[in-house]
Motif scaffolding. Sequence first.
Motif, PDB file in Angstrom:
ATOM      1  N   LEU A   1      56.044  37.453  46.759  1.00 46.77           N
ATOM      2  CA  LEU A   1      56.290  38.169  48.009  1.00 46.77           C
ATOM      3  C   LEU A   1      55.342  37.681  49.111  1.00 46.77           C
ATOM      4  O   LEU A   1      55.706  37.620  50.283  1.00 46.77           O
ATOM      5  N   ARG A   2      54.109  37.327  48.692  1.00 49.11           N
ATOM      6  CA  ARG A   2      53.084  36.861  49.643  1.00 49.11           C
ATOM      7  C   ARG A   2      52.580  35.489  49.196  1.00 49.11           C
ATOM      8  O   ARG A   2      51.490  35.380  48.604  1.00 49.11           O
ATOM      9  N   PRO A   3      53.326  34.426  49.420  1.00 50.93           N
ATOM     10  CA  PRO A   3      52.947  33.086  48.946  1.00 50.93           C
ATOM     11  C   PRO A   3      51.534  32.696  49.366  1.00 50.93           C
ATOM     12  O   PRO A   3      51.156  32.860  50.521  1.00 50.93           O
ATOM     13  N   GLY A   4      50.733  32.262  48.406  1.00 46.73           N
ATOM     14  CA  GLY A   4      49.353  31.847  48.678  1.00 46.73           C
ATOM     15  C   GLY A   4      48.352  32.984  48.632  1.00 46.73           C
ATOM     16  O   GLY A   4      47.128  32.748  48.662  1.00 46.73           O
ATOM     17  N   HIS A   5      48.857  34.219  48.531  1.00 49.02           N
ATOM     18  CA  HIS A   5      47.958  35.384  48.590  1.00 49.02           C
ATOM     19  C   HIS A   5      46.892  35.334  47.520  1.00 49.02           C
ATOM     20  O   HIS A   5      45.684  35.411  47.805  1.00 49.02           O
ATOM     21  N   TYR A   6      47.325  35.169  46.268  1.00 50.57           N
ATOM     22  CA  TYR A   6      46.335  35.242  45.181  1.00 50.57           C
ATOM     23  C   TYR A   6      45.451  33.994  45.127  1.00 50.57           C
ATOM     24  O   TYR A   6      44.326  34.042  44.615  1.00 50.57           O
TER      25      TYR A   6
ATOM     26  N   THR B   1      35.333  44.463  48.849  1.00 51.13           N
ATOM     27  CA  THR B   1      36.300  45.205  49.662  1.00 51.13           C
ATOM     28  C   THR B   1      36.596  44.438  50.938  1.00 51.13           C
ATOM     29  O   THR B   1      35.896  43.487  51.288  1.00 51.13           O
ATOM     30  N   MET B   2      37.618  44.919  51.644  1.00 50.25           N
ATOM     31  CA  MET B   2      37.888  44.437  52.986  1.00 50.25           C
ATOM     32  C   MET B   2      37.580  45.507  54.023  1.00 50.25           C
ATOM     33  O   MET B   2      38.024  45.445  55.175  1.00 50.25           O
ATOM     34  N   GLY B   3      36.770  46.499  53.618  1.00 51.18           N
ATOM     35  CA  GLY B   3      36.290  47.488  54.567  1.00 51.18           C
ATOM     36  C   GLY B   3      37.317  48.550  54.904  1.00 51.18           C
ATOM     37  O   GLY B   3      38.335  48.693  54.237  1.00 51.18           O
TER      38      GLY B   3
ATOM     39  N   LYS C   1      45.089  50.129  41.594  1.00 46.67           N
ATOM     40  CA  LYS C   1      46.163  50.198  42.597  1.00 46.67           C
ATOM     41  C   LYS C   1      46.761  48.810  42.803  1.00 46.67           C
ATOM     42  O   LYS C   1      47.972  48.665  42.962  1.00 46.67           O
ATOM     43  N   ASP C   2      45.861  47.819  42.788  1.00 49.55           N
ATOM     44  CA  ASP C   2      46.283  46.410  42.861  1.00 49.55           C
ATOM     45  C   ASP C   2      46.239  45.849  41.450  1.00 49.55           C
ATOM     46  O   ASP C   2      45.411  44.991  41.122  1.00 49.55           O
ATOM     47  N   TYR C   3      47.161  46.363  40.619  1.00 50.47           N
ATOM     48  CA  TYR C   3      47.126  46.061  39.190  1.00 50.47           C
ATOM     49  C   TYR C   3      47.269  44.564  38.939  1.00 50.47           C
ATOM     50  O   TYR C   3      46.548  43.982  38.132  1.00 50.47           O
TER      51      TYR C   3
ATOM     52  N   SER D   1      43.762  51.119  53.014  1.00 52.48           N
ATOM     53  CA  SER D   1      43.290  50.943  54.389  1.00 52.48           C
ATOM     54  C   SER D   1      44.467  50.864  55.359  1.00 52.48           C
ATOM     55  O   SER D   1      44.363  51.255  56.522  1.00 52.48           O
ATOM     56  N   ARG D   2      45.603  50.354  54.909  1.00 54.24           N
ATOM     57  CA  ARG D   2      46.757  50.171  55.786  1.00 54.24           C
ATOM     58  C   ARG D   2      47.443  51.491  56.148  1.00 54.24           C
ATOM     59  O   ARG D   2      48.227  51.536  57.096  1.00 54.24           O
ATOM     60  N   ASN D   3      47.128  52.562  55.389  1.00 56.65           N
ATOM     61  CA  ASN D   3      47.829  53.830  55.642  1.00 56.65           C
ATOM     62  C   ASN D   3      47.621  54.334  57.067  1.00 56.65           C
ATOM     63  O   ASN D   3      48.492  54.981  57.657  1.00 56.65           O
TER      64      ASN D   3
ATOM     65  N   THR E   1      42.107  34.040  54.393  1.00 56.43           N
ATOM     66  CA  THR E   1      42.920  33.100  53.608  1.00 56.43           C
ATOM     67  C   THR E   1      43.900  33.808  52.683  1.00 56.43           C
ATOM     68  O   THR E   1      44.720  33.157  52.042  1.00 56.43           O
ATOM     69  N   GLN E   2      43.841  35.125  52.579  1.00 60.44           N
ATOM     70  CA  GLN E   2      44.786  35.819  51.709  1.00 60.44           C
ATOM     71  C   GLN E   2      45.885  36.522  52.495  1.00 60.44           C
ATOM     72  O   GLN E   2      46.717  37.210  51.897  1.00 60.44           O
ATOM     73  N   PHE E   3      45.843  36.366  53.820  1.00 57.53           N
ATOM     74  CA  PHE E   3      46.883  36.968  54.663  1.00 57.53           C
ATOM     75  C   PHE E   3      47.918  35.917  55.029  1.00 57.53           C
ATOM     76  O   PHE E   3      47.580  34.914  55.663  1.00 57.53           O
ATOM     77  N   GLY E   4      49.183  36.152  54.652  1.00 57.33           N
ATOM     78  CA  GLY E   4      50.218  35.189  55.045  1.00 57.33           C
ATOM     79  C   GLY E   4      50.685  35.436  56.467  1.00 57.33           C
ATOM     80  O   GLY E   4      51.154  34.523  57.142  1.00 57.33           O
TER      81      GLY E   4
HETATM   82  N1  BAL Z   1      44.074  45.099  48.371  1.00 61.37           N
HETATM   83  C1  BAL Z   1      45.021  44.202  48.937  1.00 61.37           C
HETATM   84  C2  BAL Z   1      44.402  43.147  49.781  1.00 61.37           C
HETATM   85  C3  BAL Z   1      45.413  42.502  50.707  1.00 61.37           C
HETATM   86  O1  BAL Z   1      46.427  43.143  51.031  1.00 61.37           O
HETATM   87  O2  BAL Z   1      45.182  41.353  51.125  1.00 61.37           O
END
Ligand code: BAL
Length: 282
Positions: free
Chosen positions: A120-125, A29-31, A149-151, A186-188, A60-63
């Motif tokens: 949409l989020r280059p480099g995310h995965y 998780t990211m908490g 949720k993150d299918y 978490s972003r909600n 490293t997964q946040f653009g």
């Molecule tokens: N569960 C999504 C993680 C992210 O937005 O980086």
Amino acid sequence: MQVCRTKSDIRAAVAGYHGAGESVGLVPTMGFLHDGHMTLVRAAREGCDRVVVTIFVNPTQFGEAADLDAYPRDEARDFALLEAAGVDAVFCPSVEEMYHAGAQTTVVTEGLAGMLMGALRPGHYAGVCTVVSKLFNIVGADRAFFGEKDYQQLLVIKTMVRDLDMPIEITGVPTVREADGLAMSSRNVRLSPEDRAAAVILNKALAYGDYEASDGRTGAELEESIRAFLAREPRAVVESVDVRDAATLAEVTGPIEAPVVILLAARFGDVLLIDQRVADPT
Ligand code: BAL
Ligand SMILES: Nc1ncnc2c1ncn2[C@@H]1O[C@H](COP(=O)(O)OP(=O)(O)OP(=O)(O)O)[C@@H](O)[C@H]1O
Ligand SMILES: CC(C)(CO)[C@@H](O)C(=O)[O-]
């Protein structure tokens, strides 16, 4: 519950579990935990002798630096939730502990990882796969649990495990939603009251798409229909609407005759929300 802030500590804890002949389930998780995370913990609890949860906001997964900086954190509250749920150990490393200063190796992704949310989020995965691979290697769990949720993330990770022959079983867990249908995330907490009220349109659009999926439309036709539905909510700035084959994420050029996944992404204020759901027309 053991709190481990170093790789050596969590490795020692898991070695003890395995030394006792116990299976280990991992929940990355990211908490800023909510019941969506806790449903993963419950699944791990049911399926394994020991449960390890990781809390690491992976830079490293946040653009967008602003998205990373604004990501909510509350370690004390997270620890209390995990303790109450009977989690055996939490691994919560610093960025310096996770990433060696001279690191030269990352996981290269292509295919699924470059499309849809990956576009949409280059480099995310690539960031997700690198940190998840490291967590798998550090913890050495037998199973790992991820949310539907993150299918697309779930599919990308399953593909990585297959392609790199990783000795770990991946389990997907259904999405947990608020009472009004908004997917817990978490972003909600970053949503304004007005945007929080508006964000329920995502789940409504998924339900609409699920209903419409069985009327012989093509994927592209259903995408347009869902876009029109989302336009009812002016506060939703739609980033992407995709209807894809649920197994391959391939476009559905003919009439929808097999399960599809509907993938939505929209901004509400400065918060990007996603929601993804399988629709089975059969
Ligand atoms: N569960 C999504 C993680 C992210 O937005 O980086
Ligand atoms: N509502 C939910 N239902 C089921 N699983 C969830 C839910 N929300 C998150 N998860 C899963 O929890 C794990 C950790 O996700 P993460 O820490 O990013 O939480 P999050 O709520 O998705 O936060 P955000 O999407 O804002 O980053 C992932 O496997 C994710 O799919
Ligand atoms: C799997 C994960 C914990 C990796 O940082 C993250 O992508 C998330 O929270 O879904």
